[in-house]
Design an enzyme around this catalytic site. Structure first.
Site, PDB file in Angstrom:
ATOM      1  N   ALA A  23       0.770  -1.093   0.093  1.00 32.62           N
ATOM      2  CA  ALA A  23       0.046   0.022  -0.204  1.00 32.62           C
ATOM      3  C   ALA A  23       1.003   1.190   0.223  1.00 32.62           C
ATOM      4  CB  ALA A  23      -1.063  -0.139   0.966  1.00 32.62           C
ATOM      5  N   THR A  27       0.652   5.695  -1.505  1.00 35.41           N
ATOM      6  CA  THR A  27       0.327   6.515  -0.915  1.00 35.41           C
ATOM      7  C   THR A  27       0.478   7.933  -1.465  1.00 35.41           C
ATOM      8  OG1 THR A  27       2.318   6.215   0.283  1.00 35.41           O
ATOM      9  CG2 THR A  27       0.448   5.644   1.491  1.00 35.41           C
ATOM     10  N   ARG A  35      -1.783   0.756   7.656  1.00 35.21           N
ATOM     11  CA  ARG A  35      -1.244   0.876   9.107  1.00 35.21           C
ATOM     12  C   ARG A  35      -0.388   2.048   9.232  1.00 35.21           C
ATOM     13  NH1 ARG A  35      -1.520  -4.061   7.200  1.00 35.21           N
ATOM     14  NH2 ARG A  35      -2.758  -5.488   8.163  1.00 35.21           N
ATOM     15  N   HIS A 120      -3.708  -9.825  -4.244  1.00 30.32           N
ATOM     16  CA  HIS A 120      -4.960  -9.734  -3.418  1.00 30.32           C
ATOM     17  C   HIS A 120      -6.212  -9.107  -4.481  1.00 30.32           C
ATOM     18  CE1 HIS A 120      -2.484  -9.159   0.446  1.00 30.32           C
ATOM     19  NE2 HIS A 120      -2.683 -10.413   0.226  1.00 30.32           N
ATOM     20  N   CYS A 151     -29.044  -9.926 -14.453  1.00 32.32           N
ATOM     21  CA  CYS A 151     -29.551 -11.350 -13.806  1.00 32.32           C
ATOM     22  C   CYS A 151     -30.016 -11.380 -12.461  1.00 32.32           C
ATOM     23  CB  CYS A 151     -28.684 -12.344 -13.884  1.00 32.32           C
ATOM     24  SG  CYS A 151     -27.627 -12.691 -12.810  1.00 32.32           S
ATOM     25  N   THR A 189       5.877  -1.729   2.110  1.00 32.10           N
ATOM     26  CA  THR A 189       4.897  -2.735   2.985  1.00 32.10           C
ATOM     27  C   THR A 189       5.423  -2.958   4.230  1.00 32.10           C
ATOM     28  OG1 THR A 189       4.326  -5.049   2.661  1.00 32.10           O
ATOM     29  CG2 THR A 189       6.350  -4.263   1.599  1.00 32.10           C
TER      30      THR A 189
HETATM   31  P1  CNA Z   1       0.241  -1.612   5.247  1.00 31.83           P
HETATM   32  O1  CNA Z   1       0.487  -2.621   6.241  1.00 31.83           O
HETATM   33  O2  CNA Z   1      -0.485  -0.561   5.276  1.00 31.83           O
HETATM   34  O3  CNA Z   1       1.943  -0.708   5.213  1.00 31.83           O
HETATM   35  C1  CNA Z   1       2.133   0.029   4.246  1.00 31.83           C
HETATM   36  C2  CNA Z   1       3.881   0.386   4.701  1.00 31.83           C
HETATM   37  O4  CNA Z   1       4.191   1.314   3.654  1.00 31.83           O
HETATM   38  C3  CNA Z   1       3.966   0.806   6.025  1.00 31.83           C
HETATM   39  O5  CNA Z   1       5.213   0.356   6.337  1.00 31.83           O
HETATM   40  C4  CNA Z   1       4.086   2.205   5.766  1.00 31.83           C
HETATM   41  O6  CNA Z   1       5.267   2.879   6.265  1.00 31.83           O
HETATM   42  C5  CNA Z   1       4.961   2.341   4.421  1.00 31.83           C
HETATM   43  N1  CNA Z   1       4.732   3.543   3.608  1.00 31.83           N
HETATM   44  C6  CNA Z   1       3.480   4.182   3.562  1.00 31.83           C
HETATM   45  N2  CNA Z   1       3.753   5.332   2.664  1.00 31.83           N
HETATM   46  C7  CNA Z   1       5.181   4.981   1.939  1.00 31.83           C
HETATM   47  C8  CNA Z   1       5.762   5.604   1.040  1.00 31.83           C
HETATM   48  N3  CNA Z   1       5.300   6.829   0.426  1.00 31.83           N
HETATM   49  N4  CNA Z   1       7.036   5.422   0.859  1.00 31.83           N
HETATM   50  C9  CNA Z   1       7.585   4.274   1.336  1.00 31.83           C
HETATM   51  N5  CNA Z   1       6.824   3.387   2.235  1.00 31.83           N
HETATM   52  C10 CNA Z   1       5.654   4.060   2.735  1.00 31.83           C
HETATM   53  O7  CNA Z   1       0.138  -2.029   3.850  1.00 31.83           O
HETATM   54  P2  CNA Z   1       0.752  -3.395   3.220  1.00 31.83           P
HETATM   55  O8  CNA Z   1       0.601  -3.438   1.717  1.00 31.83           O
HETATM   56  O9  CNA Z   1       1.804  -3.894   3.738  1.00 31.83           O
HETATM   57  O10 CNA Z   1      -0.409  -4.493   3.697  1.00 31.83           O
HETATM   58  C11 CNA Z   1      -0.950  -5.216   2.700  1.00 31.83           C
HETATM   59  C12 CNA Z   1      -2.486  -4.922   2.582  1.00 31.83           C
HETATM   60  C13 CNA Z   1      -2.782  -3.425   2.500  1.00 31.83           C
HETATM   61  C14 CNA Z   1      -3.017  -5.680   1.519  1.00 31.83           C
HETATM   62  O11 CNA Z   1      -4.012  -6.613   1.623  1.00 31.83           O
HETATM   63  C15 CNA Z   1      -3.590  -4.459   0.339  1.00 31.83           C
HETATM   64  O12 CNA Z   1      -4.586  -4.727  -0.273  1.00 31.83           O
HETATM   65  C16 CNA Z   1      -3.929  -3.379   1.214  1.00 31.83           C
HETATM   66  N6  CNA Z   1      -4.202  -2.059   1.029  1.00 31.83           N
HETATM   67  C17 CNA Z   1      -4.014  -1.635  -0.407  1.00 31.83           C
HETATM   68  C18 CNA Z   1      -4.287  -0.531  -0.915  1.00 31.83           C
HETATM   69  C19 CNA Z   1      -4.051  -0.193  -2.446  1.00 31.83           C
HETATM   70  O13 CNA Z   1      -4.257  -0.893  -3.643  1.00 31.83           O
HETATM   71  N7  CNA Z   1      -3.420   1.076  -2.616  1.00 31.83           N
HETATM   72  C20 CNA Z   1      -4.424   0.395  -0.044  1.00 31.83           C
HETATM   73  C21 CNA Z   1      -4.566   0.344   1.474  1.00 31.83           C
HETATM   74  C22 CNA Z   1      -4.316  -1.054   1.935  1.00 31.83           C
END
Ligand code: CNA
Length: 237
Positions: A23, A27, A35, A120, A151, A189
């Site tokens: 995710a 951002t 998170r 996902h 349908c 992530t």
């Molecule tokens: P998470 O658990 O929310 O972690 C996100 C991580 O990214 C954190 O460790 C942050 O510190 C880090 N982070 C945030 N912004 C930045 C940035 N600009 N540069 C570098 N690091 C950054 O998300 P994960 O993906 O680890 O967790 C998996 C879930 C979140 C999956 O099931 C996804 O489907 C789900 N998700 C997806 C989206 C999307 O599709 N954009 C959005 C929100 C959640």
């Protein structure tokens, strides 16, 4: 050598680089992650988000599922940021072989990437649970209440909900790509969502790079650790 130069060097000298992201990659396109402090898990809802986006909740409380889904998963106006764009460019130059993503926003495809394993699923694919007719995301997000098919069947996003398994072909493709890579770049992530986070254990290559804003459980194993915004980092390489 500074860290950006090191990253550039690693990519230039690798034969097979794979990117594994989450995710945090999106951002900087304006899509909140789960998170971070302003992420989805720190917002107040009637039920915890992880409960709403579960299979049992989809089955038992469809109106509330869709109320939340439409409010929080509509990212149709989001555009690829420099991280998505650079990754697509590296693929077209033959410098990146695959992207394995936990994201469901489709922004890697929007940036032009081709070999993307969406662990996902994607908000852009939606199916009728009765006749399997396909619907795009625009149809879902512009529908009133629960989106239904011609349908009469309920439409379900092709997004892996909690309690649901991942698609075998997607998992096999992702694991194959990771196990063949000589460089794995992990970015944006928290590495706490399984089984997805476990797939990086299949990496046996030379360079493990982590680009993340907050610490992860893999930091001590990284050959290069960059604590910065991933869009900013990719715009500088
Ligand atoms: P998470 O658990 O929310 O972690 C996100 C991580 O990214 C954190 O460790 C942050 O510190 C880090 N982070 C945030 N912004 C930045 C940035 N600009 N540069 C570098 N690091 C950054 O998300 P994960 O993906 O680890 O967790 C998996 C879930 C979140 C999956 O099931 C996804 O489907 C789900 N998700 C997806 C989206 C999307 O599709 N954009 C959005 C929100 C959640």
């Amino acid at each position: 050598m500074d860290k950006i130069a090191q990253l550039r060097d690693i990519i230039q000298n690798s034969r097979n680089t794979v990117f594994f992201g989450g995710a945090g990659v999106s951002t900087e396109s304006g899509i909140p992650d789960f998170r971070s402090v302003d992420g989805l898990y720190n917002q107040q809802w009637k039920y915890p988000p992880e409960r709403i986006i579960s299979h049992s909740f989809f089955v038992s409380n469809l109106p509330e599922f869709y109320r939340f889904y439409k409010a929080k998963f509509n990212c149709l106006s989001a555009k690829p940021n420099p991280a998505h764009i650079k990754l697509a460019q590296l693929e077209s130059e033959g410098k990146l072989s695959a992207i394995v993503t936990q994201n469901i926003d489709g922004l890697h495809y929007a940036a032009g990437s081709k070999n993307v394993f969406e662990l996902h699923g994607s908000i852009h694919r939606n199916y009728c649970t009765k006749c399997h007719k396909f619907y795009d995301a625009e149809y879902i997000f512009s529908s009133e209440g629960i989106p239904t098919c011609d349908c009469g069947g309920v439409i379900k996003p092709d997004v892996v909900l909690y309690e649901e398994g991942l698609d075998d072909d997607v998992v096999n493709g992702a694991v194959n790509a990771i196990s063949r890579a000589d460089t794995l770049i992990i970015g944006g992530t928290s590495l706490v969502v399984y089984p997805a986070a476990g797939f990086i254990r299949y990496f046996h290559g030379k360079n493990l790079v982590i680009i993340n804003m907050s610490p992860t459980g893999m930091d001590s194993e990284a050959d290069l650790l960059i604590t910065d915004r991933i869009g900013k980092v990719f715009s500088e390489i």
